[in-house]
Write an enzyme that holds these catalytic residues in place. Sequence first.
Site, PDB file in Angstrom:
ATOM      1  N   ASP A  34       5.365 -53.694  23.384  1.00 39.34           N
ATOM      2  CA  ASP A  34       4.067 -54.044  23.989  1.00 39.34           C
ATOM      3  C   ASP A  34       3.625 -55.453  23.601  1.00 39.34           C
ATOM      4  O   ASP A  34       2.475 -55.838  23.787  1.00 39.34           O
ATOM      5  CB  ASP A  34       2.998 -53.031  23.565  1.00 39.34           C
ATOM      6  CG  ASP A  34       2.861 -52.939  22.043  1.00 39.34           C
ATOM      7  OD1 ASP A  34       3.558 -53.701  21.330  1.00 39.34           O
ATOM      8  OD2 ASP A  34       2.044 -52.119  21.573  1.00 39.34           O
ATOM      9  N   HIS A  65       3.496 -56.764  20.541  1.00 37.05           N
ATOM     10  CA  HIS A  65       2.837 -56.984  19.243  1.00 37.05           C
ATOM     11  C   HIS A  65       3.746 -57.735  18.280  1.00 37.05           C
ATOM     12  O   HIS A  65       4.970 -57.644  18.363  1.00 37.05           O
ATOM     13  CB  HIS A  65       2.284 -55.682  18.648  1.00 37.05           C
ATOM     14  CG  HIS A  65       3.282 -54.737  18.040  1.00 37.05           C
ATOM     15  ND1 HIS A  65       3.619 -53.525  18.605  1.00 37.05           N
ATOM     16  CD2 HIS A  65       3.994 -54.807  16.888  1.00 37.05           C
ATOM     17  CE1 HIS A  65       4.488 -52.895  17.824  1.00 37.05           C
ATOM     18  NE2 HIS A  65       4.744 -53.647  16.784  1.00 37.05           N
ATOM     19  N   GLU A 107      -1.590 -55.469  17.237  1.00 36.64           N
ATOM     20  CA  GLU A 107      -1.429 -54.705  18.462  1.00 36.64           C
ATOM     21  C   GLU A 107      -2.090 -55.441  19.636  1.00 36.64           C
ATOM     22  O   GLU A 107      -2.870 -56.375  19.424  1.00 36.64           O
ATOM     23  CB  GLU A 107      -2.105 -53.335  18.278  1.00 36.64           C
ATOM     24  CG  GLU A 107      -1.526 -52.502  17.133  1.00 36.64           C
ATOM     25  CD  GLU A 107      -0.205 -51.823  17.491  1.00 36.64           C
ATOM     26  OE1 GLU A 107       0.569 -52.381  18.304  1.00 36.64           O
ATOM     27  OE2 GLU A 107       0.060 -50.738  16.954  1.00 36.64           O
TER      28      GLU A 107
HETATM   29  C1  GLP Z   1       6.890 -52.589  13.946  1.00 27.36           C
HETATM   30  C2  GLP Z   1       6.684 -53.765  12.994  1.00 27.36           C
HETATM   31  C3  GLP Z   1       6.930 -55.095  13.681  1.00 27.36           C
HETATM   32  C4  GLP Z   1       8.219 -55.047  14.463  1.00 27.36           C
HETATM   33  C5  GLP Z   1       8.129 -54.004  15.539  1.00 27.36           C
HETATM   34  C6  GLP Z   1       9.406 -53.901  16.367  1.00 27.36           C
HETATM   35  O1  GLP Z   1       5.748 -52.118  14.537  1.00 27.36           O
HETATM   36  N1  GLP Z   1       5.394 -53.772  12.389  1.00 27.36           N
HETATM   37  O2  GLP Z   1       6.955 -56.121  12.716  1.00 27.36           O
HETATM   38  O3  GLP Z   1       8.474 -56.304  15.038  1.00 27.36           O
HETATM   39  O4  GLP Z   1       7.875 -52.750  14.944  1.00 27.36           O
HETATM   40  O5  GLP Z   1      10.363 -53.172  15.642  1.00 27.36           O
HETATM   41  P1  GLP Z   1      11.889 -53.137  16.009  1.00 27.36           P
HETATM   42  O6  GLP Z   1      12.470 -54.405  15.525  1.00 27.36           O
HETATM   43  O7  GLP Z   1      12.417 -51.948  15.256  1.00 27.36           O
HETATM   44  O8  GLP Z   1      11.993 -52.970  17.473  1.00 27.36           O
END
Ligand code: GLP
Length: 254
Positions: free
Chosen positions: A139, A141, A146
């Site tokens: 999304d 973030h 968020e």
């Molecule tokens: C979490 C973390 C983020 C990260 C995101 C995506 O919510 N707080 O810092 O970038 O997830 O995670 P992934 O790399 O596992 O897709």
Amino acid sequence: MRVIIEKNYDDMSLWAASYIRDKINNAKKGGPFVLGLPTGSSPIGTYRCLIEMYRRGTLSFKNVVTFNMDEYVGLSESHKESYHTFMRENFFDHVDILKENIHMLDGECRDPELECRDYEEKIKSYGGIDLFLGGIGADGHIAFNEPYSSLSSRTRVKDLTMDTKIMNSRFFDGDISKVPSRALTVGVGTIMDSREVMILANGHSKARALRHAIEDSISQKWPASALQEHKRAIFVVDESAAGELSLDTVRYFL
Ligand code: GLP
């Protein structure tokens, strides 16, 4: 802004790790190199490459100070899904970083506001962050900022959205009720203050967020789009994540 499009996850990880290695090795002698770090699946390959570089003797973390992006509220440092545990297992325990140079927000702190203020002060005391590495949520973030987070936000407590809780429930036995509802996180403004920001994105699930971050208007709905205003932002992505970028965007960055 730069966008580096690599063939796959391994190539993306190696590109990112090599860039970080060169930055650390070329850092001014004397002062430490201050590195912001993320958790998640996106940076695991980059961490593996950095560990390999350390083992081969081409990189040392003795002169590196780190600040992690975020931590769940209420999880102890030793909880198996805390970001403290993630960082120890995937990175810190395998390199020569000094314990006192590692900084992470304390999810069990008594006074979250004070914890967040102190974190910002601590970053300042090192002269700011040289390079903030991050991932991106589906999304848009970054850290735990968020959608609709203020684009000038500082380190603070954030409620997690249902989307994030559902995504992250994979680490909590698939049970949303076990995912903490709040996190301590650096703000978008904290990330924007870094001298450089590098965001990793791989896989089709990140394609939409990447398109909004790179091609569309800056909007609090897609927090990563704030990086369009950063002087030195780099997205390092694989071909799947680049899948929704328009042809002219891809051509330009290639
Ligand atoms: C979490 C973390 C983020 C990260 C995101 C995506 O919510 N707080 O810092 O970038 O997830 O995670 P992934 O790399 O596992 O897709």
